[in-house]
Enzyme design. Sequence first.
Site, PDB file in Angstrom:
ATOM      1  N   ASP A  44      22.220  14.008   4.109  1.00  0.00           N
ATOM      2  CA  ASP A  44      23.201  13.547   3.924  1.00  0.00           C
ATOM      3  C   ASP A  44      24.525  14.638   4.179  1.00  0.00           C
ATOM      4  O   ASP A  44      24.474  15.642   4.054  1.00  0.00           O
ATOM      5  CB  ASP A  44      23.524  13.195   2.508  1.00  0.00           C
ATOM      6  CG  ASP A  44      22.320  12.277   1.914  1.00  0.00           C
ATOM      7  OD1 ASP A  44      21.279  11.923   2.870  1.00  0.00           O
ATOM      8  OD2 ASP A  44      22.288  12.024   0.791  1.00  0.00           O
ATOM      9  N   GLU A 226      21.952   4.591  -3.145  1.00  0.00           N
ATOM     10  CA  GLU A 226      22.387   5.976  -3.075  1.00  0.00           C
ATOM     11  C   GLU A 226      23.753   6.276  -2.406  1.00  0.00           C
ATOM     12  O   GLU A 226      24.208   5.210  -1.845  1.00  0.00           O
ATOM     13  CB  GLU A 226      21.369   6.615  -2.288  1.00  0.00           C
ATOM     14  CG  GLU A 226      19.831   6.660  -2.685  1.00  0.00           C
ATOM     15  CD  GLU A 226      18.944   7.500  -1.871  1.00  0.00           C
ATOM     16  OE1 GLU A 226      18.068   7.915  -2.479  1.00  0.00           O
ATOM     17  OE2 GLU A 226      19.021   7.371  -0.630  1.00  0.00           O
TER      18      GLU A 226
HETATM   19  C1  FRU Z   1      20.176  10.315   0.455  1.00  0.00           C
HETATM   20  C2  FRU Z   1      19.368  11.011  -0.719  1.00  0.00           C
HETATM   21  C3  FRU Z   1      20.587  11.267  -2.062  1.00  0.00           C
HETATM   22  C4  FRU Z   1      20.068  12.586  -2.297  1.00  0.00           C
HETATM   23  C5  FRU Z   1      19.806  13.397  -1.224  1.00  0.00           C
HETATM   24  C6  FRU Z   1      18.687  14.603  -1.342  1.00  0.00           C
HETATM   25  O1  FRU Z   1      19.645  10.231   1.517  1.00  0.00           O
HETATM   26  O2  FRU Z   1      18.244  10.619  -1.090  1.00  0.00           O
HETATM   27  O3  FRU Z   1      20.353  10.360  -2.664  1.00  0.00           O
HETATM   28  O4  FRU Z   1      21.102  13.204  -3.087  1.00  0.00           O
HETATM   29  O5  FRU Z   1      19.425  12.574  -0.134  1.00  0.00           O
HETATM   30  O6  FRU Z   1      18.439  15.214  -0.150  1.00  0.00           O
END
Ligand code: FRU
Length: 503
Positions: A44, A226
């Site tokens: 992300d 998320e």
């Molecule tokens: C989304 C996610 C988020 C988390 C991060 C962990 O892709 O799963 O929810 O904070 O990636 O790398």
Amino acid sequence: MRLVFAAICIISTCCAASLHAQTVYHEMYRPQVHFSPREKWTNDPNGMVYYNGVYHLFFQYYPDSTVWGPMHWGHATSKDLVHWQQQPVALFPDSLGYIFSGSAVVDKNNTSGFGKNGQPPLVAIFTHHDPNGEKAGRNNFQNQSLAYSVDNGKTWTKYAGNPVLKNPGITDFRDPKVSWYEPEKKWIMTLATKDRITFYSSPDLKGWTKESEFGKELGAHGGVWECPDLFTLEDNGKKVWVLIVNLNPGGPNGGSATQYFMGDFNGNKFTPADSATRWLDYGPDEYAGITWSNTGNRKLFLGWMSNWQYANVVPTTTWRNAMTVPRELTIKQAGTSRYIASTPVAELNAIRLNPVAWQNIRVQNTFEVGTKASKIVLPGRLDLNLEKPNDFAVILANDAGEELEIGYDSKQQQYYIDRSRSGKVDFQKDFAGRAVAPRLRKTGSMDLKLVIDVSSVELFADDGITVMTSIFFPSKPFDHIRLRSPGGTTFKKILYTDYMGIW
Ligand code: FRU
């Protein structure tokens, strides 16, 4: 003598060529107009904030491997949203856990007290993910924490009072996106809490009060919610509140994807205008997308250009995964509904060169868009304009017989991207196939913008109302772009420009 000289030349050209192939940022499949980390793993985008003429892009980063692991915040900066410079890692894991996703704000009024010498601090709000708590089967291993910078984002100090928002016992409790709510002069945290969004407020970023929950009964719920975002867009002089909610899995074409809601927010509660599920990008490869803070009236969005279905196994070598191009968001009409439309930021036009254009071309079978001897060298941008769309496709091809097909199916009124014959597809069972998206604006002429990099395509159709992003891995670079329409289609305008690579 001459012979020797020639021999040396041959050797050195061949060495230079192979050296070039291994040079950082020029490896096979390395995106040329998209940000990707110099090496190792990313997912992300995080902490996107504009400050003092610099766009900051932090990102989920594992500097020790090309697969997901203990998360850090990597950091890159740009003055123009096009050229990126990777900076030292901003946040490292610590005793409270890994550094998961989150946001960053300019604390203009120094509500947090982290500012120094009259300079406002940049404050990052992120999730601390405690892997030991997770292993032990506890339900409170994700908590929200702060870090701040008083040197324009160069170095970051974690707040000694972390975590600032403790987990009440919800296994998925993460990805805080914080913004300033001016009418009540308070911060709002939009937090993903498993199958809904929970809003919190704070006067100082350090103490948080629960305001409300949203969405348990609304939108898509094929997986966990998320990476949310909450912001306003202008719509004919009116303010519309937009709530972005990323979802994994359960996307329209499988795996992870970005949905959004439009409505109103009053400082306490989000009220959607309707119960529709809308997707910001229908393709398989835009995820965790959110917007930059502190960009004034411009809303700039960027997502991770992959999918959790296969992000860990895509066939790149020294790095894994990239971001989409930055996109500007606006609200547009289609039929009786309003949608968010995305456009590649205008800044990208500065690296377009060598335009070739055609007008009123009737394509019966195939038409070569190529410039030099019908060939192209990616990256490039293709714009198409059609009065009356029949079935047609844009084909990216190489002489190994591999093809990526981006097209329109007039019967289904759907756009599609078919990568089943696009080269390496068998590294994961869900990768090959055909992704589809509805044509939401069904009347009037059709326009398409395609941002085509060496291993990705982003399709912006009908003013950017329908968007699809897809990655691909041909065994040899695609060096032909062909339009194909067995039934015949007239293109009012075809415009192709090369992109100058950014590295
Ligand atoms: C989304 C996610 C988020 C988390 C991060 C962990 O892709 O799963 O929810 O904070 O990636 O790398």
